[in-house]
Motif scaffolding. Sequence first.
Motif, PDB file in Angstrom:
ATOM      1  N   LYS A 105       0.819  -1.218   0.000  1.00  0.00           N
ATOM      2  CA  LYS A 105       0.000   0.000   0.000  1.00  0.00           C
ATOM      3  C   LYS A 105       0.855   1.272   0.000  1.00  0.00           C
ATOM      4  O   LYS A 105       0.617   2.193  -0.786  1.00  0.00           O
ATOM      5  N   GLN A 136       1.034   4.115  -2.998  1.00  0.00           N
ATOM      6  CA  GLN A 136       0.654   5.509  -2.776  1.00  0.00           C
ATOM      7  C   GLN A 136       1.774   6.464  -3.199  1.00  0.00           C
ATOM      8  O   GLN A 136       1.519   7.525  -3.776  1.00  0.00           O
ATOM      9  N   GLU A 190       1.889   6.529  -6.999  1.00  0.00           N
ATOM     10  CA  GLU A 190       0.812   7.321  -7.577  1.00  0.00           C
ATOM     11  C   GLU A 190       1.233   8.779  -7.732  1.00  0.00           C
ATOM     12  O   GLU A 190       0.898   9.445  -8.722  1.00  0.00           O
TER      13      GLU A 190
END
Length: 466
Positions: free
Chosen positions: A295, A299, A302
């Motif tokens: 995760k 992130q 991104e």
Amino acid sequence: MTVARIGIYGLGTMGSALALNMAEHGIDVAISNREVPRINAFMDASGDLSKRLHPHETLAGFVAGLEVPRLVLFMIPSGDAMDEMITRIAPLLDHGDMIIDAGNADFHATRRRAADLARQKLHFVGMGVSGGEQGARHGPSMMVGGSDHSWQQLAPVLSSIAARFRGDPCVALLGPDGAGHFVKTVHNGIEYADMQLIAELHSLLRYGMAWTPPEVADLFTVWNDGPLQSYLVGITANILRASDPDTGHPMIDVIKDSAGQKGTGRWTVIEALCLGQSATMIEAAVAARSWSSEKDTRQTAETVLGGARLGVSLSAETLADAFLAARILAHAQGFRLLSEASDHYDWQLDLARIAEIWRAGCIIRSALLDDIAAAFHDTPKHGELILAPVIAERLGHAIPALRETVAAAVHAGHAVPALSAALAWYDSMRQGFGTANIIQAQRDVFGRHGFQRLGQSGVHHGPWWD
């Protein structure tokens, strides 16, 4: 003291549910558990069924309370815990007694245990159980691996508690030693692929087409009334209608996008590679779960790489056909693996029967499995599901939609690893002349591995060194 027909050791979620299922069908069950307080709590919660349940705090008492020949079913974690319990209970058993491992076990360990216990004149059964808590309680699908003698003893008990599809119990002896656990492993691999396909379609609808969770739920409900009917589609519709009681937001939107796994999907991929196969859709689903656990990295990526996903324009009918094509291909890869393992281990697996016992009770139960069972009964060319006439016809109709869906997703930046893997495998398998000639030439250049020539026998080399 009442003599029980079967004993269940391990009163976790699944063991407790199986014991209640048996008791409800009039079977006397001896029960025991490593943590003794759990035994009393289970008896207190069993209500009127407790009269068929016979608790034992010691292993010796548990064994003594069983009808001879004894049937002892363990529902405990696989691995060292199972080996420890076998070591403890085997000296208490007599020749002809049976130990059943009903957990998600590595089939290699099941084969080893069966051989070891056979030398002690004890029977060992590896049994896959699918359906979760509700299935175990009201009718699971069960995949049995063991001897014909073991099956004769077990069949009356298991047939009475199994799920039924049009009256047919969803349980069968599939082969010796590890056959049952291997089939359960592949079942779970297909389950991984099916879940990932649903997740990818949900993502396209939510983030590519701006549908709300209730709108997606309504579509899945429609799908669940037709050819796409399945347990997983049905529960996903229910999931998407649920609201978080704390925030009022859709429940799905407050769940962290990091999926867990217990290893059976990974086992499927490993065994496929060991057998010279490649279950790419299951591998894609396993990979997607692994990536989901990263995760923090995602992130950060991104921000660095840009995570924008563009809109897509796909009809509900196109998505339905794409889903159908991909589900067929996921099952086809799973059954190819079953066929290869059957030949390798001389299990003589009945692929049609496997499809039949998956039609009710198990997590991957669906309308599609009835068609798959019928296709295997007709013995498709080369034993390949995708070459069965009825399946090939359905693929011919649905593949254009899969192609359109994958193309749209890729163009818009949506990750669809399982849908993409389905299409890549289909296109690879339908090409009579593929790409491996380049690879063979490369291998010959750097390693003199040789190659076969079209229309000629023997091993040949190219003119690379002239």
